[in-house]
Design a protein around this motif. Structure first.
Motif, PDB file in Angstrom:
ATOM      1  N   ALA A   1      20.303 -12.745  -5.605  1.00 48.00           N
ATOM      2  CA  ALA A   1      20.551 -11.330  -5.854  1.00 48.00           C
ATOM      3  C   ALA A   1      19.410 -10.557  -5.212  1.00 48.00           C
ATOM      4  O   ALA A   1      18.820  -9.677  -5.787  1.00 48.00           O
ATOM      5  N   HIS A   2      19.101 -10.939  -4.009  1.00 49.60           N
ATOM      6  CA  HIS A   2      17.919 -10.446  -3.307  1.00 49.60           C
ATOM      7  C   HIS A   2      18.076  -8.976  -2.928  1.00 49.60           C
ATOM      8  O   HIS A   2      19.025  -8.611  -2.257  1.00 49.60           O
ATOM      9  N   LEU A   3      17.155  -8.191  -3.373  1.00 44.62           N
ATOM     10  CA  LEU A   3      17.188  -6.761  -3.099  1.00 44.62           C
ATOM     11  C   LEU A   3      16.336  -6.375  -1.905  1.00 44.62           C
ATOM     12  O   LEU A   3      16.226  -5.212  -1.580  1.00 44.62           O
ATOM     13  N   GLY A   4      15.708  -7.325  -1.289  1.00 50.51           N
ATOM     14  CA  GLY A   4      14.862  -7.039  -0.146  1.00 50.51           C
ATOM     15  C   GLY A   4      13.476  -7.612  -0.343  1.00 50.51           C
ATOM     16  O   GLY A   4      13.199  -8.310  -1.307  1.00 50.51           O
ATOM     17  N   SER A   5      12.603  -7.296   0.594  1.00 57.68           N
ATOM     18  CA  SER A   5      11.217  -7.745   0.543  1.00 57.68           C
ATOM     19  C   SER A   5      10.317  -6.534   0.675  1.00 57.68           C
ATOM     20  O   SER A   5      10.611  -5.619   1.441  1.00 57.68           O
ATOM     21  N   PRO A   6       9.214  -6.552  -0.049  1.00 57.27           N
ATOM     22  CA  PRO A   6       8.308  -5.414   0.085  1.00 57.27           C
ATOM     23  C   PRO A   6       7.623  -5.454   1.446  1.00 57.27           C
ATOM     24  O   PRO A   6       7.344  -6.528   1.974  1.00 57.27           O
ATOM     25  N   PRO A   7       7.364  -4.279   2.031  1.00 65.08           N
ATOM     26  CA  PRO A   7       6.621  -4.265   3.285  1.00 65.08           C
ATOM     27  C   PRO A   7       5.188  -4.716   3.039  1.00 65.08           C
ATOM     28  O   PRO A   7       4.704  -4.706   1.902  1.00 65.08           O
ATOM     29  N   ALA A   8       4.521  -5.117   4.078  1.00 60.49           N
ATOM     30  CA  ALA A   8       3.159  -5.648   3.947  1.00 60.49           C
ATOM     31  C   ALA A   8       2.180  -4.625   3.378  1.00 60.49           C
ATOM     32  O   ALA A   8       1.269  -4.980   2.644  1.00 60.49           O
ATOM     33  N   GLY A   9       2.346  -3.378   3.665  1.00 52.00           N
ATOM     34  CA  GLY A   9       1.408  -2.357   3.205  1.00 52.00           C
ATOM     35  C   GLY A   9       0.240  -2.215   4.180  1.00 52.00           C
ATOM     36  O   GLY A   9      -0.127  -3.158   4.875  1.00 52.00           O
ATOM     37  N   ALA A  10      -0.317  -1.039   4.210  1.00 57.96           N
ATOM     38  CA  ALA A  10      -1.408  -0.742   5.148  1.00 57.96           C
ATOM     39  C   ALA A  10      -2.752  -1.135   4.539  1.00 57.96           C
ATOM     40  O   ALA A  10      -3.052  -0.787   3.396  1.00 57.96           O
ATOM     41  N   LYS A  11      -3.540  -1.854   5.308  1.00 59.86           N
ATOM     42  CA  LYS A  11      -4.895  -2.231   4.881  1.00 59.86           C
ATOM     43  C   LYS A  11      -5.734  -0.965   4.723  1.00 59.86           C
ATOM     44  O   LYS A  11      -5.644  -0.045   5.528  1.00 59.86           O
ATOM     45  N   GLY A  12      -6.537  -0.938   3.688  1.00 64.51           N
ATOM     46  CA  GLY A  12      -7.420   0.195   3.448  1.00 64.51           C
ATOM     47  C   GLY A  12      -6.776   1.315   2.654  1.00 64.51           C
ATOM     48  O   GLY A  12      -7.454   2.220   2.209  1.00 64.51           O
ATOM     49  N   CYS A  13      -5.463   1.253   2.475  1.00 62.31           N
ATOM     50  CA  CYS A  13      -4.759   2.281   1.694  1.00 62.31           C
ATOM     51  C   CYS A  13      -4.612   1.761   0.277  1.00 62.31           C
ATOM     52  O   CYS A  13      -4.065   0.678   0.068  1.00 62.31           O
ATOM     53  N   PRO A  14      -5.086   2.491  -0.726  1.00 64.21           N
ATOM     54  CA  PRO A  14      -4.995   1.988  -2.109  1.00 64.21           C
ATOM     55  C   PRO A  14      -3.551   1.753  -2.557  1.00 64.21           C
ATOM     56  O   PRO A  14      -3.275   0.820  -3.300  1.00 64.21           O
ATOM     57  N   VAL A  15      -2.644   2.567  -2.089  1.00 62.26           N
ATOM     58  CA  VAL A  15      -1.232   2.360  -2.437  1.00 62.26           C
ATOM     59  C   VAL A  15      -0.672   1.197  -1.617  1.00 62.26           C
ATOM     60  O   VAL A  15      -0.020   0.299  -2.144  1.00 62.26           O
ATOM     61  N   GLY A  16      -0.946   1.192  -0.321  1.00 63.60           N
ATOM     62  CA  GLY A  16      -0.433   0.156   0.569  1.00 63.60           C
ATOM     63  C   GLY A  16      -0.897  -1.237   0.204  1.00 63.60           C
ATOM     64  O   GLY A  16      -0.202  -2.214   0.434  1.00 63.60           O
ATOM     65  N   GLU A  17      -2.077  -1.360  -0.377  1.00 63.86           N
ATOM     66  CA  GLU A  17      -2.582  -2.675  -0.777  1.00 63.86           C
ATOM     67  C   GLU A  17      -2.068  -3.107  -2.146  1.00 63.86           C
ATOM     68  O   GLU A  17      -2.038  -4.286  -2.456  1.00 63.86           O
ATOM     69  N   HIS A  18      -1.652  -2.143  -2.967  1.00 63.86           N
ATOM     70  CA  HIS A  18      -1.236  -2.442  -4.341  1.00 63.86           C
ATOM     71  C   HIS A  18       0.285  -2.579  -4.484  1.00 63.86           C
ATOM     72  O   HIS A  18       0.766  -3.483  -5.165  1.00 63.86           O
ATOM     73  N   ILE A  19       1.022  -1.706  -3.844  1.00 60.67           N
ATOM     74  CA  ILE A  19       2.465  -1.632  -4.045  1.00 60.67           C
ATOM     75  C   ILE A  19       3.230  -2.895  -3.642  1.00 60.67           C
ATOM     76  O   ILE A  19       4.136  -3.308  -4.370  1.00 60.67           O
ATOM     77  N   PRO A  20       2.916  -3.555  -2.521  1.00 62.70           N
ATOM     78  CA  PRO A  20       3.700  -4.753  -2.185  1.00 62.70           C
ATOM     79  C   PRO A  20       3.721  -5.799  -3.301  1.00 62.70           C
ATOM     80  O   PRO A  20       4.777  -6.387  -3.577  1.00 62.70           O
ATOM     81  N   ARG A  21       2.599  -6.016  -3.971  1.00 60.00           N
ATOM     82  CA  ARG A  21       2.560  -6.976  -5.087  1.00 60.00           C
ATOM     83  C   ARG A  21       3.451  -6.523  -6.229  1.00 60.00           C
ATOM     84  O   ARG A  21       4.187  -7.312  -6.814  1.00 60.00           O
TER      85      ARG A  21
END
Length: 154
Positions: A90-110
């Motif tokens: 029931a795969h809804l997708g994969s999170p993007p890798a996120g941008a290094k150095g961005c507090p949201v980009g480093e946290h949201i994928p997890r």
């Protein structure tokens, strides 16, 4: 065939076999007949029935008198088993890798990955309560309270 189509095609094929009373080689349903019911190409059906056979849900025989038949009663085949048999999820997708150095980009994928795992688990639990027999019934308790989207209910 896309991953997202294997499960609905497999569930449809199993329900058709149950509807036709295909419980042995004498009642085998050819891939062309199954394909016409879906509708799809017989090659697609043969790929899906091959996966269902490897999972022990059906048996198949090739050749002029070939086809597929159920190895179990439809009330004992749960949709979570069907999903696993065709390597679906029931795969809804994969999170993007996120941008290094961005507090949201480093946290949201997890966090998105964790949310997707929770959704997959919930879908599996829901499918474990629905059988092939339920798909053939008019108003099975396992599907009570679930309304069809307007486009699907045409």
């Amino acid at each position: 065939m896309s991953d997202s189509q294997r499960f609905p095609v497999a569930a449809h094929a199993l329900a058709y076999l149950a509807h036709k009373g295909a419980y042995g080689p004498a009642q085998a349903v050819p891939s062309a007949i199954l394909a016409a019911s879906v509708p799809t190409n017989p090659v697609v059906i043969r790929r899906v029935t091959g996966l269902l056979a490897r999972a022990g849900l059906i048996e198949t025989r090739s050749g002029a008198s070939g086809g597929a038949w159920l190895l179990r009663r439809p009330e004992t085949i749960r949709l979570d088993e069907v999903l696993k048999a065709v390597h679906g999820c029931a795969h809804l997708g994969s999170p993007p890798a996120g941008a290094k150095g961005c507090p949201v980009g480093e946290h949201i994928p997890r966090q998105v990955a964790r949310a997707l795992i929770a959704a997959d688990r919930a879908a599996g639990e829901a499918l474990s309560r629905i059988t092939i027999a339920d798909l053939l019934a008019d108003n099975p308790p396992s599907l009570a309270g679930f309304a069809l989207p307007v486009a699907a209910g045409k």
